[in-house]
Design a protein around this motif. Sequence first.
Motif, PDB file in Angstrom:
ATOM      1  N   CYS A  68     -47.258  20.362  32.236  1.00  0.00           N
ATOM      2  CA  CYS A  68     -47.173  19.367  33.306  1.00  0.00           C
ATOM      3  C   CYS A  68     -47.120  20.073  34.660  1.00  0.00           C
ATOM      4  O   CYS A  68     -46.701  21.218  34.759  1.00  0.00           O
ATOM      5  CB  CYS A  68     -45.909  18.514  33.154  1.00  0.00           C
ATOM      6  SG  CYS A  68     -45.881  17.491  31.685  1.00  0.00           S
ATOM      7  N   SER A  69     -47.505  19.375  35.695  1.00  0.00           N
ATOM      8  CA  SER A  69     -47.403  19.905  37.047  1.00  0.00           C
ATOM      9  C   SER A  69     -46.530  18.970  37.874  1.00  0.00           C
ATOM     10  O   SER A  69     -46.363  17.796  37.537  1.00  0.00           O
ATOM     11  CB  SER A  69     -48.780  20.048  37.691  1.00  0.00           C
ATOM     12  OG  SER A  69     -49.392  18.787  37.827  1.00  0.00           O
ATOM     13  N   VAL A  70     -45.989  19.518  38.931  1.00  0.00           N
ATOM     14  CA  VAL A  70     -45.129  18.745  39.827  1.00  0.00           C
ATOM     15  C   VAL A  70     -45.702  18.863  41.235  1.00  0.00           C
ATOM     16  O   VAL A  70     -45.957  19.973  41.703  1.00  0.00           O
ATOM     17  CB  VAL A  70     -43.682  19.285  39.821  1.00  0.00           C
ATOM     18  CG1 VAL A  70     -42.815  18.531  40.814  1.00  0.00           C
ATOM     19  CG2 VAL A  70     -43.097  19.213  38.421  1.00  0.00           C
ATOM     20  N   ASP A  71     -45.907  17.746  41.872  1.00  0.00           N
ATOM     21  CA  ASP A  71     -46.370  17.732  43.262  1.00  0.00           C
ATOM     22  C   ASP A  71     -45.262  17.206  44.144  1.00  0.00           C
ATOM     23  O   ASP A  71     -44.750  16.120  43.901  1.00  0.00           O
ATOM     24  CB  ASP A  71     -47.601  16.839  43.423  1.00  0.00           C
ATOM     25  CG  ASP A  71     -48.809  17.371  42.672  1.00  0.00           C
ATOM     26  OD1 ASP A  71     -49.567  16.537  42.145  1.00  0.00           O
ATOM     27  OD2 ASP A  71     -48.993  18.586  42.616  1.00  0.00           O
ATOM     28  N   LEU A  97     -38.066  22.311  35.470  1.00  0.00           N
ATOM     29  CA  LEU A  97     -39.376  22.897  35.770  1.00  0.00           C
ATOM     30  C   LEU A  97     -39.863  23.779  34.625  1.00  0.00           C
ATOM     31  O   LEU A  97     -41.068  23.796  34.330  1.00  0.00           O
ATOM     32  CB  LEU A  97     -39.314  23.686  37.084  1.00  0.00           C
ATOM     33  CG  LEU A  97     -39.067  22.837  38.339  1.00  0.00           C
ATOM     34  CD1 LEU A  97     -38.862  23.736  39.547  1.00  0.00           C
ATOM     35  CD2 LEU A  97     -40.180  21.842  38.567  1.00  0.00           C
ATOM     36  N   ALA A 119     -43.321  23.009  32.693  1.00  0.00           N
ATOM     37  CA  ALA A 119     -44.346  24.056  32.601  1.00  0.00           C
ATOM     38  C   ALA A 119     -44.716  24.324  31.140  1.00  0.00           C
ATOM     39  O   ALA A 119     -45.896  24.501  30.816  1.00  0.00           O
ATOM     40  CB  ALA A 119     -43.856  25.337  33.280  1.00  0.00           C
TER      41      ALA A 119
END
Length: 85
Positions: A64-67, A56, A60
Amino acid sequence: MKKRTVTPADIGAIVRTTRKNAGLRQHELAGTAGVGLRFIVDLEAGKPTAQIGKVLQVLAALGCSVDVVPPTETDATVPADALDT
């Protein structure tokens, strides 16, 4: 609705592509993300045991993002009581 499963190899490919598009070398990304060079090398190779906290951090640092989408009640793969914890 079709579900997408992301594998460690998928994450590694995303990290590698995003890093290269940003014009960063592996050691530069490692420094920016606060992880070691070896971690970046392993992550980009799709190592399945990479520490999620560090993954993560790297994502970051790359913007990038994480869903994470919980299953619906009709999804029988996860017991309903597992969502309450």
